[in-house]
Each structure stands twice: as structure tokens, then as C-alpha cells.
Design a protein around this motif. Structure first.
Motif, PDB file in Angstrom:
ATOM      1  N   UNK A 240       0.853  -1.186   0.000  1.00  0.00           N
ATOM      2  CA  UNK A 240       0.000   0.000   0.000  1.00  0.00           C
ATOM      3  C   UNK A 240       0.898   1.248   0.000  1.00  0.00           C
ATOM      4  N   UNK A 241       0.507   2.202  -0.857  1.00  0.00           N
ATOM      5  CA  UNK A 241       1.317   3.405  -0.992  1.00  0.00           C
ATOM      6  C   UNK A 241       1.117   4.316   0.223  1.00  0.00           C
ATOM      7  N   UNK A 242       2.050   5.223   0.457  1.00  0.00           N
ATOM      8  CA  UNK A 242       1.911   6.154   1.581  1.00  0.00           C
ATOM      9  C   UNK A 242       0.669   7.013   1.487  1.00  0.00           C
ATOM     10  N   UNK A 243       0.262   7.366   0.286  1.00  0.00           N
ATOM     11  CA  UNK A 243      -0.935   8.216   0.139  1.00  0.00           C
ATOM     12  C   UNK A 243      -2.178   7.472   0.595  1.00  0.00           C
ATOM     13  N   UNK A 244      -2.281   6.187   0.186  1.00  0.00           N
ATOM     14  CA  UNK A 244      -3.441   5.384   0.584  1.00  0.00           C
ATOM     15  C   UNK A 244      -3.453   5.173   2.096  1.00  0.00           C
TER      16      UNK A 244
END
Length: 295
Positions: free
Chosen positions: A1-5
Motif C-alpha cells: 500500500x502506498x503512503x498516500x493510501x
């Protein structure tokens, strides 16, 4: 999972955690007639949760309260147990001091009423038989005036006589020793006799010899010193009669007795350092009765 998500997910969780309690609180604060369908759904969902949370909180509160209460109770029990033990110890000490004071008071009264100079002494040692009967006592030497053959008495009666003085210790021959003998008379009838110890290792006992068949002696009579021979003063208890066997005229009665002194509990005594004045034989009631019979 990306940092933004992850950031959006965390924001969403925070919003939900803040929004749900807000709607629960808002629905609970409304009056029943002002509730809309959404509020009713929220209340139906929140009621079991609130009940469970309240029950859990009450349970935890009770557990904590009981624990604190038990801790306090245990502390109180420990304190009370300590105080109780301390008070019991004080009572025992006071009881022992009372007994000791009573014994010393009796010894002082005996000293004041004894017609002879006396020296008080403590029992520092005892010899026992296999039946736990005292055969010999040792006293501390409180005076240099103590000599062999001097009488030893206690508030209960005749203890014995000094047989040896060794340094600071005094050995006493007891009245139940087979080698010990003393002239006595019946306190009730003034019948004369001679008490001699039996030396029985199993019991404290003595016999009363030379009791005339015509003299009246009964079980329970107290035999006291006669005062003859300038040894023991008159009237000091020696033994109580426990058995009487009558004989025909011309033969002495068979009389058994037990000493009035409990040697197992003997702690303090008096030693007579000066001999008493000898009692006059003619002044005794028994002598008067003998003179009457002779006439």
C-alpha cells in the motif's frame, strides 16, 4: 500500500471514530418523539454496546473495589493479630508477675512470723528422678551465715535441711528423703509422732512413726512441727495424713502422709540461721492428757 493510501485510510478511521460516537451521543440525547428512522437504527445498534460497556465497567469497578477492600482488611487483620499477640504477651507477663508477687508476699509474711533469724534464697537447680520427682534442690548462697543442718522452710511448710554448703551453692535434703526425720504433732488433736521420708522415687510421700494407738489421727489431719529439739519452730506444716491403719493397744499406728510442699514448683525458701527456742513439753495439750492418764 502506498503512503498516500495509508494516509487516506488513517484519516478515514479517525473520521469514523469521531463520527460514530457523535451520532450515538446525538441520538441518545434526543427525546423519543423527535427520533427519526436513522436515530432509531443507531440506538438499536448502540444499546447492546452500551449495555456491555456498562456491565464491563461495573465489573471492573467491583473487582478493583474488592481488591482494595481485601488489601485494607488484610492490613487490619495483620495489625489486629500483632496487637492481640502483644496484649497476650503482656497479660502473661502480668500474670507471672502477680504470681511472683503473691509468692514473695507469702514469703515475707512467713519471715515476719518465724521466731528465728532467716535468710531468703532462690532455688537455682533441682535433681529429678525418672518419674519427674525432685530428689534434691540447690539454693543460691545469699549469706555467709548458712551452715549444715540448718532448717529450710517455705510458705507451704517444711522443705528440708541444709546438707552441704559448696561455695555459693547450698544443697538441701528434702523432707521426703529417707534419711530425713522431724518431730511433729497433729494440729487438730496434738497427737505426737515422727515424720520420716520414704524416699519413694515415684511420689512425694512420708510416714508418721511412733503414733500411739490411743491417739486420734484421721485422714486429712495436718501434721505440724512440734518445736522440740530446738530445730524447727513449732506449728510449721510438714505433711497431711493420707492413710491410717489402727493397731491394737501397745503397738503404734501405721500412718502415711504426703508433704505440704510441692517440690516441683518450689522457687523461693527461707533458711533459719538461728535456732528457735525449744517449746516446753508440759505446755502442750497432749502432754496434759498424758499426765492425766498417768495419774
Amino acid at each position: 500500500m502506498s503512503p498516500a493510501l495509508k494516509r487516506y485510510r488513517d484519516i478515514a478511521i479517525v473520521v469514523v471514530l469521531l463520527t460514530v460516537p457523535f451520532f450515538f451521543l446525538r441520538s441518545n440525547m434526543k427525546k423519543p418523539e423527535n427520533l427519526n428512522p436513522l436515530d432509531r437504527v443507531i440506538l438499536r445498534i448502540s444499546a447492546p454496546i452500551e449495555y456491555g460497556a456498562a456491565t464491563l465497567a461495573r465489573g471492573i469497578s467491583h473487582v478493583v473495589s474488592d481488591y482494595v477492600y481485601l488489601v485494607d482488611v488484610k492490613a487490619d487483620q495483620d495489625r489486629l493479630s500483632y496487637e492481640n499477640a502483644r496484649l497476650r504477651e503482656q497479660v502473661q507477663k502480668l500474670s507471672a508477675q502477680q504470681v511472683e508477687n503473691q509468692e514473695l508476699r507469702r514469703l515475707l509474711q512467713l519471715r515476719e512470723t518465724t521466731p528465728a533469724d532467716t535468710v531468703s534464697a532462690l532455688v537455682v537447680a533441682k535433681d529429678f528422678t525418672e518419674f519427674f520427682r525432685v530428689t534434691r534442690v540447690v539454693l543460691d548462697r545469699g549469706s555467709r551465715d548458712i551452715r549444715v543442718h540448718q532448717p529450710v522452710i517455705s510458705p507451704d511448710g517444711v522443705v528440708g535441711a541444709v546438707v552441704r554448703v559448696n561455695g555459693d551453692e547450698v544443697d538441701v535434703q528434702l523432707s521426703v528423703d529417707a534419711a530425713f526425720g522431724i518431730d511433729v504433732e497433729d494440729e487438730r488433736t496434738h497427737a505426737r509422732g515422727f515424720v520420716r521420708g520414704t524416699g519413694d522415687p515415684a511420689r512425694y510421700a512420708c510416714k508418721v512413726e511412733m503414733v500411739d494407738a490411743r491417739d486420734e489421727v484421721q485422714v486429712g489431719d495436718l501434721m505440724v512441727t512440734s518445736g522440740k529439739g530446738k530445730w524447727f519452730p513449732r506449728g510449721i506444716p510438714v505433711a497431711k495424713v493420707t492413710k491410717v491403719v489402727k493397731r491394737e493397744l501397745g503397738r503404734d499406728q501405721e500412718v502415711e502422709a504426703s508433704p505440704t510442699v510441692n517440690f516441683s514448683r518450689l522457687d523461693t525458701v527461707l533458711i533459719l540461721v538461728t535456732p528457735p527456742a525449744e517449746e516446753s513439753l508440759d505446755s502442750s495439750p497432749r502432754s496434759a492428757s498424758q499426765n492425766t492418764r498417768q495419774k
